[in-house]
Design a protein around this motif. Structure first.
Motif, PDB file in Angstrom:
ATOM      1  N   GLU A   1      52.770  46.072  31.590  1.00 46.26           N
ATOM      2  CA  GLU A   1      52.089  44.926  32.172  1.00 46.26           C
ATOM      3  C   GLU A   1      51.179  44.285  31.138  1.00 46.26           C
ATOM      4  O   GLU A   1      50.379  44.944  30.499  1.00 46.26           O
ATOM      5  CB  GLU A   1      51.245  45.412  33.354  1.00 46.26           C
ATOM      6  N   GLY A   2      51.350  42.993  30.933  1.00 46.26           N
ATOM      7  CA  GLY A   2      50.491  42.275  30.003  1.00 46.26           C
ATOM      8  C   GLY A   2      50.870  42.460  28.540  1.00 46.26           C
ATOM      9  O   GLY A   2      50.133  42.063  27.664  1.00 46.26           O
TER      10      GLY A   2
ATOM     11  N   GLU B   1      50.324  39.948  25.369  1.00 50.10           N
ATOM     12  CA  GLU B   1      49.274  39.010  25.704  1.00 50.10           C
ATOM     13  C   GLU B   1      47.941  39.639  25.331  1.00 50.10           C
ATOM     14  O   GLU B   1      47.877  40.759  24.863  1.00 50.10           O
ATOM     15  CB  GLU B   1      49.321  38.703  27.202  1.00 50.10           C
ATOM     16  N   GLU B   2      46.883  38.897  25.571  1.00 52.74           N
ATOM     17  CA  GLU B   2      45.557  39.451  25.344  1.00 52.74           C
ATOM     18  C   GLU B   2      45.233  40.430  26.462  1.00 52.74           C
ATOM     19  O   GLU B   2      45.756  40.336  27.567  1.00 52.74           O
ATOM     20  CB  GLU B   2      44.525  38.334  25.289  1.00 52.74           C
ATOM     21  N   LEU B   3      44.365  41.369  26.171  1.00 56.24           N
ATOM     22  CA  LEU B   3      43.984  42.378  27.147  1.00 56.24           C
ATOM     23  C   LEU B   3      43.076  41.779  28.220  1.00 56.24           C
ATOM     24  O   LEU B   3      42.251  40.915  27.933  1.00 56.24           O
ATOM     25  CB  LEU B   3      43.240  43.518  26.452  1.00 56.24           C
ATOM     26  N   SER B   4      43.214  42.294  29.414  1.00 58.47           N
ATOM     27  CA  SER B   4      42.306  41.893  30.489  1.00 58.47           C
ATOM     28  C   SER B   4      40.951  42.562  30.257  1.00 58.47           C
ATOM     29  O   SER B   4      40.831  43.501  29.455  1.00 58.47           O
ATOM     30  CB  SER B   4      42.868  42.332  31.841  1.00 58.47           C
ATOM     31  N   GLU B   5      39.946  42.089  30.965  1.00 61.11           N
ATOM     32  CA  GLU B   5      38.616  42.697  30.867  1.00 61.11           C
ATOM     33  C   GLU B   5      38.674  44.180  31.263  1.00 61.11           C
ATOM     34  O   GLU B   5      38.067  45.023  30.612  1.00 61.11           O
ATOM     35  CB  GLU B   5      37.625  41.945  31.764  1.00 61.11           C
ATOM     36  N   ARG B   6      39.420  44.499  32.309  1.00 57.13           N
ATOM     37  CA  ARG B   6      39.535  45.897  32.746  1.00 57.13           C
ATOM     38  C   ARG B   6      40.193  46.751  31.672  1.00 57.13           C
ATOM     39  O   ARG B   6      39.745  47.865  31.401  1.00 57.13           O
ATOM     40  CB  ARG B   6      40.321  45.997  34.051  1.00 57.13           C
ATOM     41  N   ASP B   7      41.239  46.230  31.028  1.00 62.67           N
ATOM     42  CA  ASP B   7      41.904  46.990  29.965  1.00 62.67           C
ATOM     43  C   ASP B   7      40.972  47.221  28.782  1.00 62.67           C
ATOM     44  O   ASP B   7      40.946  48.312  28.207  1.00 62.67           O
ATOM     45  CB  ASP B   7      43.182  46.279  29.508  1.00 62.67           C
ATOM     46  N   ARG B   8      40.174  46.223  28.433  1.00 63.73           N
ATOM     47  CA  ARG B   8      39.194  46.406  27.350  1.00 63.73           C
ATOM     48  C   ARG B   8      38.162  47.463  27.733  1.00 63.73           C
ATOM     49  O   ARG B   8      37.761  48.279  26.901  1.00 63.73           O
ATOM     50  CB  ARG B   8      38.499  45.077  27.024  1.00 63.73           C
TER      51      ARG B   8
END
Length: 101
Positions: A15-16, A19-26
């Motif tokens: 998932e993702g 692309e750039e990482l989501s805030e949750r992934d960071r």
């Protein structure tokens, strides 16, 4: 459909991916880079700060290790965790004759 379009819909991509990482992934990567002194502290932080179960956290973390965006964001951490994952896989498939202890 162009080959590029077919590649972007590839079902095995995390998932993702790409692309750039989501805030949750960071936040997951940041949390994984921390050291916790006491047993249970990490699990409590996962629940309180990320509102995730321990299982959901580790499933997402494992997917992030295969995500090129995570590798770009935290290369040392991702490579260290990939090595640990590979080492654990090697130990679980080793014969009993190759035990360390």
């Amino acid at each position: 459909m162009s080959p590029a379009d077919a590649h972007s819909d590839h079902p095995s991509r995390p998932e993702g991916a790409g692309e750039e990482l989501s805030e949750r992934d960071r936040r997951i990567l940041e949390l994984e880079s921390r050291t916790f002194r006491f047993v249970g502290t990490k699990e409590r932080v996962i629940r309180e700060q990320l509102a995730m179960s321990r299982t959901a956290y580790y499933v997402r973390l494992n997917a992030l290790l295969d995500d090129p965006a995570a590798l770009r964001a935290a290369p040392a951490l991702v490579n260290r965790l990939r090595d640990r994952r590979t080492s654990a896989d090697d130990l679980s498939t080793a014969s009993p004759d190759h035990r360390v202890a």
